[in-house]
Design a protein around this motif. Structure first.
Motif, PDB file in Angstrom:
ATOM      1  N   SER A 103       0.928  -1.002   0.031  1.00  0.00           N
ATOM      2  CA  SER A 103      -0.013  -0.003   0.163  1.00  0.00           C
ATOM      3  C   SER A 103       0.847   1.052  -0.171  1.00  0.00           C
ATOM      4  N   ALA A 139       0.330   5.183   1.015  1.00  0.00           N
ATOM      5  CA  ALA A 139      -0.381   6.371   1.567  1.00  0.00           C
ATOM      6  C   ALA A 139      -0.051   7.545   1.349  1.00  0.00           C
ATOM      7  N   SER A 176      -0.268  11.840   2.114  1.00  0.00           N
ATOM      8  CA  SER A 176      -0.719  12.620   2.853  1.00  0.00           C
ATOM      9  C   SER A 176      -0.346  14.092   2.237  1.00  0.00           C
ATOM     10  N   ASP A 190      -7.618   2.690  -3.434  1.00  0.00           N
ATOM     11  CA  ASP A 190      -8.516   2.435  -2.413  1.00  0.00           C
ATOM     12  C   ASP A 190      -9.032   3.906  -1.958  1.00  0.00           C
ATOM     13  N   VAL A 217     -11.338   5.327  -0.292  1.00  0.00           N
ATOM     14  CA  VAL A 217     -11.637   5.591   0.944  1.00  0.00           C
ATOM     15  C   VAL A 217     -10.528   5.704   1.725  1.00  0.00           C
ATOM     16  N   LYS A 218      -9.512   5.223   1.431  1.00  0.00           N
ATOM     17  CA  LYS A 218      -8.310   5.184   2.346  1.00  0.00           C
ATOM     18  C   LYS A 218      -7.295   6.045   1.800  1.00  0.00           C
ATOM     19  N   ASN A 219      -7.674   6.757   0.614  1.00  0.00           N
ATOM     20  CA  ASN A 219      -6.714   7.658   0.239  1.00  0.00           C
ATOM     21  C   ASN A 219      -5.347   6.718  -0.378  1.00  0.00           C
ATOM     22  N   THR A 220      -5.352   5.683  -0.600  1.00  0.00           N
ATOM     23  CA  THR A 220      -4.146   4.985  -1.114  1.00  0.00           C
ATOM     24  C   THR A 220      -4.304   4.170  -2.169  1.00  0.00           C
ATOM     25  N   TYR A 269      -2.537   0.682  -4.198  1.00  0.00           N
ATOM     26  CA  TYR A 269      -2.048  -0.560  -3.623  1.00  0.00           C
ATOM     27  C   TYR A 269      -1.583  -1.458  -4.737  1.00  0.00           C
TER      28      TYR A 269
END
Length: 123
Positions: free
Chosen positions: A21, A23, A25, A72, A74-77, A79
């Motif tokens: 994953s 992520a 920011s 994803d 929702v998770k702002n990721t 993969y």
């Protein structure tokens, strides 16, 4: 300031699976195209996979049919699902992001890069 961080690396047996994953920011990852690169010991960094900002994906021949990249939201990721792993997949894997549309195949096509996560596949 956009920052990327990879997770999910580790040790897997040949034929096994891992899911990396990335992520983000400081940005909404859905607004960025993403890429995955890898660098094995004493080898040059190479392209592995890319997904477009709105659509599209591309994979290196060496991983095609085994790796899948997606989002994803929702998770702002982003993969990278890695199946049927081989010892030659052993490398540090990096994710990258760019604001441009379209797929990027080179490290320099991207504006932001993660620190990398180690993937080791044993035979």
């Amino acid at each position: 300031q956009v920052q990327l961080g990879e997770s999910g690396g580790g040790l897997a047996q040949a034929g096994g699976s891992l899911r990396l994953s990335c992520a983000a920011s400081g940005c909404t990852f859905n607004n960025y195209a993403a890429g995955w690169f890898r660098q094995a010991l004493v080898k040059s960094r190479e392209f592995a996979a890319a997904i477009g900002r709105s659509s599209g994906s591309a994979y290196a021949d060496s991983v095609k049919g085994r790796f899948t990249s997606g989002r994803d939201k929702v998770k702002n990721t982003v993969y990278l699902q890695m199946n049927s792993l081989k010892p030659e997949d052993t490398a540090v894997y990096y994710c990258a992001a760019r604001a441009s549309y379209g797929l990027g195949y080179r490290w320099g096509d991207y504006n932001y890069w993660g620190q990398g996560t180690q993937v080791t596949v044993s035979s």
